[in-house]
Structures are given as structure tokens and as C-alpha cells.
Design a protein around this motif. Structure first.
Motif, PDB file in Angstrom:
ATOM      1  N   LEU A  87       0.732  -1.162  -0.079  1.00 20.56           N
ATOM      2  CA  LEU A  87       0.086   0.087  -0.098  1.00 20.56           C
ATOM      3  C   LEU A  87       0.765   1.215   0.024  1.00 20.56           C
ATOM      4  N   ASP A  88       2.211   1.047   0.426  1.00 21.41           N
ATOM      5  CA  ASP A  88       3.010   2.496   0.424  1.00 21.41           C
ATOM      6  C   ASP A  88       3.669   2.492  -0.863  1.00 21.41           C
ATOM      7  N   MET A  89       3.483   1.765  -1.776  1.00 20.04           N
ATOM      8  CA  MET A  89       4.040   1.975  -3.286  1.00 20.04           C
ATOM      9  C   MET A  89       3.332   2.683  -4.255  1.00 20.04           C
ATOM     10  N   TYR A  90       3.438   3.475  -5.169  1.00 17.92           N
ATOM     11  CA  TYR A  90       2.962   4.175  -5.896  1.00 17.92           C
ATOM     12  C   TYR A  90       2.342   2.822  -7.296  1.00 17.92           C
ATOM     13  N   VAL A  91       1.382   3.107  -7.879  1.00 19.16           N
ATOM     14  CA  VAL A  91       0.804   2.211  -8.802  1.00 19.16           C
ATOM     15  C   VAL A  91       1.947   1.933  -9.943  1.00 19.16           C
ATOM     16  N   HIS A  92       2.573   2.837 -10.553  1.00 15.99           N
ATOM     17  CA  HIS A  92       3.473   2.804 -11.526  1.00 15.99           C
ATOM     18  C   HIS A  92       4.804   2.026 -10.847  1.00 15.99           C
ATOM     19  N   GLU A  93       4.937   2.368  -9.664  1.00 15.64           N
ATOM     20  CA  GLU A  93       6.272   1.882  -9.113  1.00 15.64           C
ATOM     21  C   GLU A  93       5.964   0.346  -8.732  1.00 15.64           C
ATOM     22  N   TYR A  94       4.912  -0.025  -8.309  1.00 16.62           N
ATOM     23  CA  TYR A  94       4.356  -1.220  -7.853  1.00 16.62           C
ATOM     24  C   TYR A  94       4.432  -2.163  -9.055  1.00 16.62           C
ATOM     25  N   LEU A  95       3.711  -1.814 -10.171  1.00 17.64           N
ATOM     26  CA  LEU A  95       3.925  -2.770 -11.362  1.00 17.64           C
ATOM     27  C   LEU A  95       5.393  -2.905 -11.923  1.00 17.64           C
ATOM     28  N   ASP A  96       6.020  -1.817 -11.966  1.00 15.84           N
ATOM     29  CA  ASP A  96       7.498  -2.000 -12.305  1.00 15.84           C
ATOM     30  C   ASP A  96       8.050  -3.027 -11.413  1.00 15.84           C
ATOM     31  N   HIS A 102       9.596 -10.744 -12.177  1.00 19.48           N
ATOM     32  CA  HIS A 102       9.309 -11.944 -13.302  1.00 19.48           C
ATOM     33  C   HIS A 102      10.349 -11.741 -14.514  1.00 19.48           C
ATOM     34  N   GLY A 103      11.399 -11.020 -14.064  1.00 18.31           N
ATOM     35  CA  GLY A 103      12.679 -10.835 -14.987  1.00 18.31           C
ATOM     36  C   GLY A 103      12.270  -9.893 -16.028  1.00 18.31           C
ATOM     37  N   LEU A 104      11.533  -9.096 -16.236  1.00 21.00           N
ATOM     38  CA  LEU A 104      11.529  -8.102 -17.032  1.00 21.00           C
ATOM     39  C   LEU A 104      12.543  -6.906 -16.688  1.00 21.00           C
ATOM     40  N   GLY A 105      12.599  -5.937 -17.779  1.00 20.55           N
ATOM     41  CA  GLY A 105      13.360  -4.935 -17.596  1.00 20.55           C
ATOM     42  C   GLY A 105      13.556  -3.975 -18.595  1.00 20.55           C
ATOM     43  N   GLY A 106      14.251  -2.733 -18.490  1.00 22.19           N
ATOM     44  CA  GLY A 106      14.642  -1.802 -19.483  1.00 22.19           C
ATOM     45  C   GLY A 106      13.002  -1.272 -20.148  1.00 22.19           C
ATOM     46  N   SER A 107      13.386  -0.927 -21.541  1.00 23.56           N
ATOM     47  CA  SER A 107      12.446  -0.229 -22.016  1.00 23.56           C
ATOM     48  C   SER A 107      11.213  -1.119 -22.231  1.00 23.56           C
ATOM     49  N   ALA A 108      11.405  -2.579 -22.400  1.00 20.22           N
ATOM     50  CA  ALA A 108      10.051  -3.420 -22.545  1.00 20.22           C
ATOM     51  C   ALA A 108       9.208  -3.523 -21.298  1.00 20.22           C
ATOM     52  N   LEU A 109       9.814  -3.146 -20.096  1.00 20.80           N
ATOM     53  CA  LEU A 109       9.124  -3.391 -19.060  1.00 20.80           C
ATOM     54  C   LEU A 109       8.283  -2.109 -18.675  1.00 20.80           C
ATOM     55  N   ARG A 110       8.955  -0.976 -19.259  1.00 22.91           N
ATOM     56  CA  ARG A 110       8.419   0.284 -19.124  1.00 22.91           C
ATOM     57  C   ARG A 110       7.138   0.536 -20.103  1.00 22.91           C
ATOM     58  N   SER A 111       7.423  -0.113 -21.353  1.00 22.78           N
ATOM     59  CA  SER A 111       6.245  -0.041 -22.212  1.00 22.78           C
ATOM     60  C   SER A 111       4.867  -1.009 -21.710  1.00 22.78           C
ATOM     61  N   ARG A 112       5.450  -2.200 -21.235  1.00 23.36           N
ATOM     62  CA  ARG A 112       4.520  -2.983 -20.781  1.00 23.36           C
ATOM     63  C   ARG A 112       3.508  -2.330 -19.531  1.00 23.36           C
ATOM     64  N   VAL A 113       4.436  -1.792 -18.750  1.00 24.54           N
ATOM     65  CA  VAL A 113       3.416  -1.330 -17.485  1.00 24.54           C
ATOM     66  C   VAL A 113       2.570  -0.028 -17.955  1.00 24.54           C
ATOM     67  N   GLN A 114       3.279   0.679 -18.829  1.00 27.37           N
ATOM     68  CA  GLN A 114       2.045   1.778 -19.513  1.00 27.37           C
ATOM     69  C   GLN A 114       0.958   1.362 -20.224  1.00 27.37           C
ATOM     70  N   GLU A 115       1.193   0.111 -20.980  1.00 29.06           N
ATOM     71  CA  GLU A 115       0.175  -0.634 -21.645  1.00 29.06           C
ATOM     72  C   GLU A 115      -1.001  -0.988 -20.742  1.00 29.06           C
ATOM     73  N   LEU A 116      -0.568  -1.820 -19.649  1.00 31.49           N
ATOM     74  CA  LEU A 116      -1.407  -2.440 -18.612  1.00 31.49           C
ATOM     75  C   LEU A 116      -2.120  -1.214 -18.072  1.00 31.49           C
TER      76      LEU A 116
END
Length: 303
Positions: A87-96, A102-116
Motif C-alpha cells: 500500500l505504500d508503493m505508487y501504482v507505477h512503481e509497484y507494477l515496475d 518476473h525478470g522483465l526490465g528496461g524499455s520493454a518493462l516500461r512499455s508493458r507497464v504503460q500498456e497495462l
């Protein structure tokens, strides 16, 4: 695909799940139903690797949940009934954070978070702390974390809890889209959701399987009464209708409409009786048993 074969789970002397078997394939949305305490959440926790089975096997995408638990978890997205969030994390921060787990990272993870964030309707809330969100928006965050690694199998335990009608409609649309190329198993107490979304339904009661069928075929699994709605031009002799073989009761409704409850389809017999008595028949149709009636009957007959 999810394959469950002769699954049993004991807690002490109590069998929470008792020798159940069913499968769910790719591109299928399976509704998993049962009364409180039936064993739904226990089955889902076993399928995701959170609990070990007592006996039986569960395979996800070909991997046994006991022998290959990490392979299973890589392929499963899970939203539990009680949505655990930081609960103390921000939405974007938590999804990141979940993506990195799950082993994701970099621009692929940023794009995936934004998509979801966009897909589950969190765009305006993504920079808020999770603890400041309503229950409905927290549920959306939980759904987003279940999808972050693009799993083959999605297991959702009461996914629309706390959502308003508009939000429920949006999540239904999302689940329907996901079900085109994923295996989706979801539990709910909202039976219209099952009719709106599911290809097939599995119902368990007291840990035992009581139904496994396409939604449209569920009514044929019960031994409930057949209901025929008959409308006549004028009044008819109710006692004459009651005297017909198999008729249990007749209820007169507004005007000259009669709801006839019987052990089997009476439409032909009613037509003949009307012709014999000179009654003008304006309409005659058999009413389908509702999913709620089917659910109540199937779960009540298993003691």
C-alpha cells in the motif's frame, strides 16, 4: 492449458477438495463456481503453486505444479480473492517492481507497464499511492500485476469485487479479449458474469465436482421442473390443466397467462387440451431455467 486430475486436498481430517478432475484449454474462459467453502480458492491456490496437493496432479502448460513449480509460475497470472498489495508503493512503481520479479526490465518493462495501466483503466491513478486508492482501483492494480508478464494462463478469484457497474463492464471486456488467446479460469459469485463471459462452467460443492459443461447445456444437468408459459384469449379451467399427467402446479398471472410447472415439456399436451376444450391459445413457450436455479439445485443436492 490447465489439466487437473483426481485432485484432493486435506487439511487435517477434512477434505477441502475431494477427487476433482477437469481441464481448461487455450482460448477458453472457464467459470469456476461453488458456494462459500466449496474448495474453489483451494483449487486455485494449488493450480498456481501456492499450496501442494494431497493427492492427484495439476499441470499448467504441460508442467506439473509439484515437479516444476517455477515453470508453472512463469506461465500463470494470479489474482487471489484477497488482493495482496504494497500500500505504500505508487501504482507505477509497484507494477515496475512486479515486472522485475518476473525478470522483465528496461524499455520493454516500461512499455508493458504503460500498456497495462491503460488497459485496466489506471491512467489517472498511476501516480498515486496504492493505499490512497479505492477498493475498485486496487482491484485493477491486482489485475494488472497478474498480467504484467503476459502469462499463458490467467487465474482470477473474484476479479470484479468492489467494482462499480461501469468498471465491471470494462473488466468483462478485458477478460473477454484476454480469453481469445489465453486460458482464463475465474471464480465469481455474480452469476450474470458467467453467462456474459464463459464458454464453460465447472461447479463444485463440498469439495466435489457436481457439473462440468458448456453454459448453454447446464440446465440439462438438473432434474428441476419444466416451466411453460401459456397465454389464452379468455379464462380456462385450472383444474383441467392440473389434471394433466406430470403437471405439479399452475400459477395464474396477469390477464389470462398461466405458468405451468411440470416434470417434462407439456407444450404439445397443452395445445391438445386447448383444442379439446375450445380454448383459444395465443402463446405458448417453455422458459429456460436460469443459471441461478441450476446453481442452487446442483449445489443443494450434494450433501
Amino acid at each position: 492449458m490447465v489439466e487437473i486430475q483426481h485432485l484432493t486436498k486435506h487439511f487435517g481430517s477434512q477434505a477441502a477438495v475431494n477427487d476433482i478432475s477437469f481441464t481448461a484449454g487455450r482460448g477458453e474462459i472457464l467459470g469456476f463456481l461453488g458456494p462459500n467453502g466449496a474448495g474453489k480458492s483451494t483449487t486455485m491456490k494449488i493450480a498456481t503453486g501456492y499450496l501442494p496437493p494431497s493427492t492427484g496432479t495439476v499441470r499448467v502448460a504441460g508442467f506439473d505444479v509439484v515437479e516444476h513449480p517455477l515453470e508453472v509460475r512463469r506461465r500463470v497470472g494470479y489474482l487471489p480473492e484477497h488482493n495482496p498489495l504494497y500500500l505504500d508503493m505508487y501504482v507505477h512503481e509497484y507494477l515496475d517492481f512486479i515486472g522485475r520479479v518476473h525478470g522483465l526490465g528496461g524499455s520493454a518493462l516500461r512499455s508493458r507497464v504503460q500498456e497495462l495501466v491503460g488497459r485496466v483503466g489506471l491512467t489517472r491513478e498511476q501516480n498515486k499511492q496504492i493505499g490512497a486508492l479505492s477498493k475498485g482501483y486496487r482491484q485493477r492494480v491486482g489485475l494488472a500485476q497478474a498480467l504484467i508478464h503476459d502469462p499463458q494462463v490467467l487465474i482470477l478469484d473474484e476479479p470484479t469485487t468492489g467494482l462499480d457497474p461501469n468498471q465491471i463492464g470494462e473488466i468483462r471486456t478485458l477478460i473477454r479479449e484476454l480469453g481469445q488467446d489465453k486460458t482464463v479460469i475465474f471464480s465469481t459469485h455474480i452469476l450474470p458474469e458467467v453467462q456474459a463471459l464463459c464458454d464453460r462452467v465447472v461447479i463444485i460443492s463440498r469439495g466435489q465436482l457436481v457439473a462440468d459443461a458448456p453454459v448453454r447445456e447446464l440446465a440439462g444437468l438438473t432434474k428441476g421442473e419444466t416451466v411453460v408459459l401459456a397465454e389464452f384469449e379468455g379464462p380456462v379451467d385450472v383444474d383441467s390443466l392440473l389434471s394433466m399427467h406430470g403437471v405439479n402446479r399452475v400459477v395464474q398471472e396477469e390477464g389470462y397467462r398461466y405458468r405451468i410447472y411440470s416434470e417434462f415439456d407439456q407444450r404439445s399436451a397443452i395445445s391438445r387440451r386447448a383444442a379439446q376444450r375450445g380454448w383459444t391459445l395465443l402463446g405458448l413457450r417453455q422458459e429456460e431455467q436460469s443459471l441461478e436455479q441450476v446453481f442452487q439445485e446442483l449445489t443443494a443436492t450434494k450433501k
